[in-house]
Write a protein that holds these residues in place. Structure first.
Motif, PDB file in Angstrom:
ATOM      1  N   SER A 372     -22.975  14.781 -41.910  1.00  0.00           N
ATOM      2  CA  SER A 372     -22.064  14.013 -41.559  1.00  0.00           C
ATOM      3  C   SER A 372     -20.851  14.959 -41.302  1.00  0.00           C
ATOM      4  CB  SER A 372     -21.642  13.156 -43.024  1.00  0.00           C
ATOM      5  OG  SER A 372     -21.571  13.951 -44.237  1.00  0.00           O
ATOM      6  N   TYR A 373     -20.832  16.155 -41.944  1.00  0.00           N
ATOM      7  CA  TYR A 373     -19.888  17.202 -41.633  1.00  0.00           C
ATOM      8  C   TYR A 373     -19.663  17.786 -40.296  1.00  0.00           C
ATOM      9  CZ  TYR A 373     -18.209  17.167 -46.616  1.00  0.00           C
ATOM     10  OH  TYR A 373     -17.422  17.057 -47.691  1.00  0.00           O
ATOM     11  N   GLY A 374     -20.486  17.473 -39.283  1.00  0.00           N
ATOM     12  CA  GLY A 374     -20.707  18.006 -38.140  1.00  0.00           C
ATOM     13  C   GLY A 374     -20.872  19.491 -38.260  1.00  0.00           C
ATOM     14  N   ARG A 375     -19.906  20.301 -37.741  1.00  0.00           N
ATOM     15  CA  ARG A 375     -19.850  21.746 -37.679  1.00  0.00           C
ATOM     16  C   ARG A 375     -19.135  22.357 -38.710  1.00  0.00           C
ATOM     17  NH1 ARG A 375     -19.660  24.254 -31.695  1.00  0.00           N
ATOM     18  NH2 ARG A 375     -21.079  22.715 -30.471  1.00  0.00           N
ATOM     19  N   ALA A 376     -18.443  21.394 -39.587  1.00  0.00           N
ATOM     20  CA  ALA A 376     -17.780  21.870 -41.020  1.00  0.00           C
ATOM     21  C   ALA A 376     -18.664  22.519 -42.046  1.00  0.00           C
ATOM     22  CB  ALA A 376     -16.828  20.635 -41.481  1.00  0.00           C
ATOM     23  N   PRO A 377     -18.250  23.848 -42.366  1.00  0.00           N
ATOM     24  CA  PRO A 377     -19.356  24.301 -43.380  1.00  0.00           C
ATOM     25  C   PRO A 377     -18.957  24.065 -44.854  1.00  0.00           C
ATOM     26  CG  PRO A 377     -17.633  25.981 -42.810  1.00  0.00           C
ATOM     27  CD  PRO A 377     -17.407  24.820 -41.882  1.00  0.00           C
ATOM     28  N   THR A 378     -18.045  23.175 -45.376  1.00  0.00           N
ATOM     29  CA  THR A 378     -17.734  22.850 -46.464  1.00  0.00           C
ATOM     30  C   THR A 378     -18.487  21.968 -47.309  1.00  0.00           C
ATOM     31  OG1 THR A 378     -16.033  21.354 -45.248  1.00  0.00           O
ATOM     32  CG2 THR A 378     -15.248  23.496 -45.939  1.00  0.00           C
ATOM     33  N   PHE A 379     -19.739  21.474 -46.908  1.00  0.00           N
ATOM     34  CA  PHE A 379     -20.414  20.504 -47.588  1.00  0.00           C
ATOM     35  C   PHE A 379     -21.087  21.046 -48.861  1.00  0.00           C
ATOM     36  CE2 PHE A 379     -22.665  16.777 -47.765  1.00  0.00           C
ATOM     37  CZ  PHE A 379     -23.981  17.090 -48.257  1.00  0.00           C
ATOM     38  N   LEU A 380     -21.030  20.140 -49.906  1.00  0.00           N
ATOM     39  CA  LEU A 380     -21.485  20.340 -51.240  1.00  0.00           C
ATOM     40  C   LEU A 380     -22.551  19.136 -51.366  1.00  0.00           C
ATOM     41  CD1 LEU A 380     -18.696  21.762 -53.498  1.00  0.00           C
ATOM     42  CD2 LEU A 380     -20.485  23.102 -52.728  1.00  0.00           C
ATOM     43  N   MET A 381     -23.553  19.245 -52.222  1.00  0.00           N
ATOM     44  CA  MET A 381     -24.701  18.269 -52.406  1.00  0.00           C
ATOM     45  C   MET A 381     -23.955  17.247 -53.120  1.00  0.00           C
ATOM     46  SD  MET A 381     -28.506  18.527 -53.785  1.00  0.00           S
ATOM     47  CE  MET A 381     -28.517  20.245 -53.797  1.00  0.00           C
ATOM     48  N   ALA A 382     -23.141  17.331 -54.061  1.00  0.00           N
ATOM     49  CA  ALA A 382     -22.728  16.315 -54.714  1.00  0.00           C
ATOM     50  C   ALA A 382     -21.620  15.479 -53.917  1.00  0.00           C
ATOM     51  CB  ALA A 382     -21.573  16.752 -55.919  1.00  0.00           C
ATOM     52  N   THR A 383     -21.194  15.865 -52.935  1.00  0.00           N
ATOM     53  CA  THR A 383     -20.345  15.090 -51.829  1.00  0.00           C
ATOM     54  C   THR A 383     -21.334  14.301 -51.309  1.00  0.00           C
ATOM     55  OG1 THR A 383     -18.923  17.080 -51.401  1.00  0.00           O
ATOM     56  CG2 THR A 383     -18.845  15.283 -49.825  1.00  0.00           C
ATOM     57  N   GLY A 384     -22.558  14.557 -50.816  1.00  0.00           N
ATOM     58  CA  GLY A 384     -23.443  13.596 -50.115  1.00  0.00           C
ATOM     59  C   GLY A 384     -23.865  12.611 -50.879  1.00  0.00           C
ATOM     60  N   TYR A 385     -24.248  12.966 -52.407  1.00  0.00           N
ATOM     61  CA  TYR A 385     -24.557  11.940 -53.226  1.00  0.00           C
ATOM     62  C   TYR A 385     -23.588  10.759 -53.332  1.00  0.00           C
ATOM     63  CZ  TYR A 385     -27.934  15.261 -54.983  1.00  0.00           C
ATOM     64  OH  TYR A 385     -29.119  15.951 -55.120  1.00  0.00           O
ATOM     65  N   GLU A 386     -22.282  11.190 -53.421  1.00  0.00           N
ATOM     66  CA  GLU A 386     -21.045  10.261 -53.375  1.00  0.00           C
ATOM     67  C   GLU A 386     -20.784   9.244 -52.084  1.00  0.00           C
ATOM     68  OE1 GLU A 386     -17.989   7.923 -55.271  1.00  0.00           O
ATOM     69  OE2 GLU A 386     -19.778   8.948 -55.858  1.00  0.00           O
ATOM     70  N   GLN A 387     -21.312   9.832 -51.079  1.00  0.00           N
ATOM     71  CA  GLN A 387     -21.282   9.242 -49.783  1.00  0.00           C
ATOM     72  C   GLN A 387     -22.444   8.155 -49.952  1.00  0.00           C
ATOM     73  OE1 GLN A 387     -22.493  12.356 -46.893  1.00  0.00           O
ATOM     74  NE2 GLN A 387     -20.216  12.763 -46.582  1.00  0.00           N
ATOM     75  N   VAL A 388     -23.607   8.598 -50.495  1.00  0.00           N
ATOM     76  CA  VAL A 388     -24.578   7.241 -50.300  1.00  0.00           C
ATOM     77  C   VAL A 388     -24.380   6.334 -51.245  1.00  0.00           C
ATOM     78  CG1 VAL A 388     -26.263   8.735 -48.924  1.00  0.00           C
ATOM     79  CG2 VAL A 388     -26.275   8.850 -51.427  1.00  0.00           C
ATOM     80  N   ARG A 389     -23.992   6.543 -52.469  1.00  0.00           N
ATOM     81  CA  ARG A 389     -23.685   5.821 -53.326  1.00  0.00           C
ATOM     82  C   ARG A 389     -22.649   4.588 -52.903  1.00  0.00           C
ATOM     83  NH1 ARG A 389     -19.678   3.651 -55.839  1.00  0.00           N
ATOM     84  NH2 ARG A 389     -18.495   4.938 -54.830  1.00  0.00           N
ATOM     85  N   SER A 390     -21.592   5.221 -52.142  1.00  0.00           N
ATOM     86  CA  SER A 390     -20.575   4.331 -51.476  1.00  0.00           C
ATOM     87  C   SER A 390     -21.170   3.333 -50.226  1.00  0.00           C
ATOM     88  CB  SER A 390     -19.392   5.040 -51.028  1.00  0.00           C
ATOM     89  OG  SER A 390     -18.363   4.392 -50.504  1.00  0.00           O
ATOM     90  N   VAL A 391     -21.867   4.043 -49.682  1.00  0.00           N
ATOM     91  CA  VAL A 391     -22.627   3.183 -48.439  1.00  0.00           C
ATOM     92  C   VAL A 391     -23.391   2.277 -48.930  1.00  0.00           C
ATOM     93  CG1 VAL A 391     -24.105   3.551 -46.603  1.00  0.00           C
ATOM     94  CG2 VAL A 391     -22.150   5.242 -46.886  1.00  0.00           C
ATOM     95  N   THR A 392     -24.218   2.595 -50.033  1.00  0.00           N
ATOM     96  CA  THR A 392     -25.302   1.615 -50.413  1.00  0.00           C
ATOM     97  C   THR A 392     -24.517   0.422 -51.104  1.00  0.00           C
ATOM     98  OG1 THR A 392     -25.574   2.804 -52.449  1.00  0.00           O
ATOM     99  CG2 THR A 392     -27.128   3.338 -50.502  1.00  0.00           C
TER     100      THR A 392
END
Length: 465
Positions: A372-392
Motif C-alpha cells: 500500500s505504501y508503493g515506493r515509500a520506505p516508511t512502513f511498519l507492521m503495526a500500520t498494516g494491522y490498523e489498515q486491515v482493521r479499518s477496511v474489514t
C-alpha cells in the motif's frame, strides 16, 4: 436472488498470508464475514521465512495484531511472547503467525501454492462504467492443478513487495549490464552467517543502498570480516551523508533501530567500511569473475559480490483491469501519498490512516500492508494491522469503526527521510524476500543488522520494524 445479493454472499479474497494478510483474516473472522486467503508460498508467511535469520528492531508489542491476539487467546493453547523482546523473523512465524494460521477457523480458509495473476470484474473490463460496482470481482489464480477463476465480493491485496525489489540503476531503470551480471548480485538481507556465508567470505563486497536493509547487511558483513579478514566492504549511496543515512541514534524510540546507524558510522569512521557518496550507478560489467560498477560521474568500483539493498516497489500488473487511483510518484493511493511521503515522514511520523485513504475508484478493492505504501520506505507492521482493521470494519458495514483509526508509532528520531540520501529507494521497514523485511512486512515490510551484545550467529542480524 438479485445481483447485489449474489455478490453479498461471495467471499472477501485476501491475497497473501503474511503478517498483514493473516491479520486481515483474523478481523474478517471476528466480523463473521466470508473470506478466503490465497498464498503463493507453500506455508504461512513464506516471505518472512526468507529473512527469518533477521532480528526485528521492534519488540513483540508492536508485532501482534489485536484481533489475532484475541483469537489466539481464545484458543487456549497459545502463550504470548514477552512483549519487550525483539523477535527474529523465524520467531515471529513460529511463535505467532504459524499458530494463528493453524486455528481451525482460519486454517480452513487458507489456500497455499495459489498465485493470483490477474483481477477484473466478471464479464467486463476497465472501460465499462454502468453497474460495475454490482458485478463480482473475478480473480485468475494459478494453483497446483492449473489455472482457475475465483469470484469475490471484495479483494484485499496484502501480497507485499518482497519479490519486486528496486534495481541498481540510480535513474529507476536497471543499470546497463545489470541483468547479465545477475549471478554476482544478491538482494537485500542475505543470511551472512548461514546459507550465504560462503558467498561473501573473503570477498570484496559492494553494498548499494542507504536504508536499514543496507545498514544491517553492512554490520553483518563487518562481523564476518572479523572471522574472514580478507572480506572487504564498500558502501555506495546515491546521495550525501545526512541524518537519513545514520538514523536518529539515541533520539529513536526503538533503541535497537537507533543503534544501527550509530554502529555503522563507527565502522565508516574506522575505515572498516569504504563509503562512496553521490554514487549514482549507471552500468555493471563482469570480467573474469569480478564485476565493475560505474557511476554517472565516471567513478568505478570493482567487487566480487554486490548486495542490492535498494528498496522495493509495488507490482500493480495483476490489477490492470481495475480502476486504480495511484499517486504518480509513490504508487500508493493518491490520498495516502502525502501522509507517507519519505520527503516529509519517517516511519514514526506517519499519521493514522485506514479505509478512507486506501479506497480506489474500484469499490471493494484495497491494497494493504507494505504494498500500500508503493515506493515509500516508511512502513511498519503495526500500520498494516490498523489498515486491515479499518477496511474489514467498512466491509462489515461498521462505518464508525472504519473511520476511527488510531496508531501510536515509535519515533525514529529522524524528522524526514530524504530519498536523495538513498542509493535506491532505500527500505526502512521491509526487505525483499528472495535471497522479504523486517516487517513490513515488509517488510513487511523491519530489517537487519548485528545487534549488541553479539548474539549467536543464527540471530546476529537485527531488524527494522
Amino acid at each position: 436472488m438479485s445481483e447485489n445479493e449474489q455478490q453479498a454472499v461471495l467471499p472477501v479474497v485476501v491475497i497473501g498470508a503474511g503478517p498483514v494478510g493473516l491479520a486481515a483474516a483474523a478481523h474478517l473472522a471476528e466480523r463473521g464475514l466470508e473470506y478466503v486467503v490465497l498464498e503463493s508460498g507453500a506455508e504461512p508467511a513464506a516471505a518472512v521465512r526468507a529473512w527469518g535469520h533477521v532480528r526485528l528492531f521492534s519488540p513483540w508489542r508492536f508485532n501482534i495484531d489485536a484481533a489475532a491476539r484475541r483469537l489466539l487467546e481464545a484458543s487456549g493453547g497459545w502463550s504470548e511472547p514477552d512483549l519487550d523482546v525483539l523477535p527474529t523473523g523465524h520467531e515471529l512465524v513460529e511463535a505467532y503467525l504459524a499458530p494463528l494460521a493453524k486455528l481451525p477457523g482460519l486454517a480452513s480458509r487458507l489456500r497455499f501454492g495459489q498465485r493470483v495473476t490477474a483481477i477484473t470484474r466478471v464479464g467486463i473490463d476497465r472501460v465499462r462504467s454502468a453497474g460495475r460496482e454490482n458485478v463480482p470481482f473475478l480473480l485468475r489464480v494459478e494453483g497446483e492443478n492449473g489455472e482457475y477463476r475465483l469470484r469475490a465480493g471484495a479483494v484485499i491485496d496484502a501480497s507485499g513487495t518482497w519479490y519486486t525489489p528496486n534495481v541498481l540503476g540510480g535513474d529507476g531503470l536497471p543499470a546497463i549490464g545489470e541483468s547479465a551480471a545477475g549471478e554476482f548480485v544478491t538482494h537485500a538481507l542475505p543470511d551472512v552467517f548461514g546459507t550465504d556465508r560462503a558467498t561473501f567470505a573473503g570477498c570484496r563486497v559492494l553494498v548499494a543502498g542507504a536504508g536499514h536493509s543496507a545498514t544491517n547487511t553492512l554490520l553483518a558483513l563487518a562481523q564476518l570480516a572479523e572471522d574472514e579478514p580478507e572480506t572487504t566492504l564498500v558502501w555506495a549511496i546515491r546521495g550525501t551523508v545526512g541524518q537519513r543515512v545514520f538514523g536518529g541514534g539515541e533520539a529513536d524510540q526503538l533503541p535497537a533501530r537507533g543503534e544501527l546507524g550509530s554502529r555503522l558510522k563507527t565502522l565508516v569512521d574506522a575505515g572498516r567500511v569504504e563509503l562512496l557518496t553521490g554514487f549514482n550507478i549507471e552500468s555493471v560489467q563482469t570480467t573474469a569473475g569480478r564485476v565493475t560498477v560505474r557511476a554517472l560521474d565516471g567513478r568505478e568500483v570493482t567487487a566480487e559480490r554486490i548486495v542490492a539493498a535498494t528498496g522495493f516497489r509495488p507490482d500493480h500488473t495483476l490489477a490492470t483491469e481495475l480502476r486504480l487511483d495511484l499517486d504518480p510518484i509513490l504508487g500508493s493511493t493518491a490520498a495516502l501519498a502525502p501522509l507517507i511521503d519519505p520527503n516529509e515522514h519517517s516511519c514514526g511520523t506517519v499519521p493514522p490512516h485506514g479505509e478512507a485513504e486506501l479506497v480506489h475508484p474500484e469499490p471493494g478493492y484495497y491494497i494493504a500492508g507494505m504494498k500500500s505504501y508503493g515506493r515509500a520506505p516508511t512502513f511498519l507492521m503495526a500500520t498494516g494491522y490498523e489498515q486491515v482493521r479499518s477496511v474489514t470494519a467498512f466491509l462489515a458495514g461498521d462505518l464508525d469503526a472504519a473511520r476511527e483509526v488510531q496508531l501510536d508509532l515509535p519515533e525514529t528520531g529522524v524528522c524526514s527521510a530524504n530519498p536523495e540520501d538513498s542509493a535506491g529507494g532505500g527500505s526502512c521497514c521491509g526487505g525483499p524476500v528472495t535471497v522479504s523485511i523486517g516487517l513490513g512486512t515488509g517488510i513487511a515490510g523491519g530489517l537487519l543488522a548485528t545487534p549488541l551484545p553479539v548474539l549467536e550467529p543464527a540471530t546476529r542480524n537485527a531488524a527494522c520494524c
